[in-house]
Design a protein around this motif. Sequence first.
Motif, short mmCIF file in Angstrom:
data_model
loop_
_atom_site.label_atom_id
_atom_site.label_comp_id
_atom_site.label_asym_id
_atom_site.label_seq_id
_atom_site.Cartn_x
_atom_site.Cartn_y
_atom_site.Cartn_z
N GLY A 1 -7.97 -4.91 4.38
CA GLY A 1 -7.66 -5.94 3.49
C GLY A 1 -6.86 -7.08 4.44
O GLY A 1 -6.69 -8.07 3.79
N PHE B 1 -3.64 7.69 -1.59
CA PHE B 1 -3.48 6.03 -1.04
C PHE B 1 -3.92 5.27 -2.25
O PHE B 1 -5.23 5.16 -2.59
CB PHE B 1 -4.64 6.17 0.11
CG PHE B 1 -4.67 4.97 0.88
CD1 PHE B 1 -3.26 4.40 1.44
CD2 PHE B 1 -5.84 4.17 1.14
CE1 PHE B 1 -3.16 3.02 2.09
CE2 PHE B 1 -5.75 2.95 1.51
CZ PHE B 1 -4.50 2.55 2.11
N ARG B 2 -2.95 4.64 -2.24
CA ARG B 2 -3.00 3.54 -3.34
C ARG B 2 -3.00 1.95 -2.81
O ARG B 2 -1.85 1.72 -2.05
CB ARG B 2 -1.73 3.51 -4.37
CG ARG B 2 -1.94 4.68 -5.33
CD ARG B 2 -0.83 4.73 -6.54
NE ARG B 2 -0.96 5.89 -7.47
CZ ARG B 2 -0.40 7.08 -7.11
NH1 ARG B 2 0.49 6.92 -5.89
NH2 ARG B 2 -0.55 8.21 -7.99
N ARG B 3 -3.99 1.10 -3.16
CA ARG B 3 -3.83 -0.01 -2.40
C ARG B 3 -4.20 -1.13 -3.86
O ARG B 3 -4.93 -0.82 -4.90
CB ARG B 3 -5.09 -0.23 -1.59
CG ARG B 3 -5.31 -1.67 -1.16
CD ARG B 3 -6.43 -1.71 -0.05
NE ARG B 3 -5.73 -1.94 1.05
CZ ARG B 3 -6.11 -1.47 2.14
NH1 ARG B 3 -7.36 -1.15 2.53
NH2 ARG B 3 -5.43 -1.55 3.39
N GLN B 4 -3.54 -2.35 -3.60
CA GLN B 4 -3.68 -3.45 -4.72
C GLN B 4 -5.12 -3.69 -4.80
O GLN B 4 -5.82 -4.13 -3.99
CB GLN B 4 -2.85 -4.42 -4.41
CG GLN B 4 -2.94 -5.83 -5.33
CD GLN B 4 -1.94 -6.87 -4.79
OE1 GLN B 4 -1.33 -6.61 -3.77
NE2 GLN B 4 -1.97 -8.03 -5.54
N ASP C 1 0.81 -1.05 -0.13
CA ASP C 1 0.04 -0.07 0.03
C ASP C 1 0.79 1.26 -0.04
O ASP C 1 2.00 1.21 0.82
CB ASP C 1 -0.89 0.01 1.32
CG ASP C 1 -1.93 -1.22 1.37
OD1 ASP C 1 -2.16 -1.78 0.08
OD2 ASP C 1 -2.41 -1.39 2.54
N LEU D 1 -7.16 1.16 6.36
CA LEU D 1 -5.81 0.40 6.12
C LEU D 1 -5.88 -0.77 6.51
O LEU D 1 -5.22 -1.50 5.98
CB LEU D 1 -4.76 1.45 7.26
CG LEU D 1 -4.30 2.75 6.86
CD1 LEU D 1 -3.48 3.24 7.82
CD2 LEU D 1 -3.83 2.56 5.53
#
Length: 180
Positions: free
Chosen positions: A134, A92-95, A44, A131
Amino acid sequence: MPDLPLRRPFLILCLAASTVLVACGSFDNASNRIAGVVTPYRMDVVQGNFVAKEQADVVKPGMTRNQVREILGTPLLTSVFHADRWDYVFTFRRQGMPPQQRKLTAFFKGDTLERLDSDPLPTEAEFVAGLDSGRRARPVPMLQMTEAQLKASPVPAKPSAPLAQPALPVSYPPLEPVSR
């Protein structure tokens, strides 16, 4: 048939080579199937200044630049061409999810805050919950010992006398060699 002993190793070598080639072809298909299922780990990525809704609610028009900086932190963007404007940008970058971007802009007139413009900001609790979304929820381990465990555990022995310290030298050697 004197050639028979020479043909046998050649035949075994050809058979082994063809087996390896067939195995390579099936391995390639299997590896493609596995690669389609297994994905690499991507971290992340949090960039910029996170500003919570609680922080933005505290900032009021009429505050000085220093007061705003103490509450919101140092702005990510300040420009010589827009000296009366501070931009707080957060990404905010998340898979597997589209990137989330929030922006808050503080407008000043001289040294005092005139107004704030912002995207809808999450509370600090909402951000922290995002956060952890996941991750798998695991049971929290018990951090207390039972009475039986306390009785079974050895009691550390107390030292009877303090440990003796080595004597300090009376004088120390010189740091630089003495010239004669």
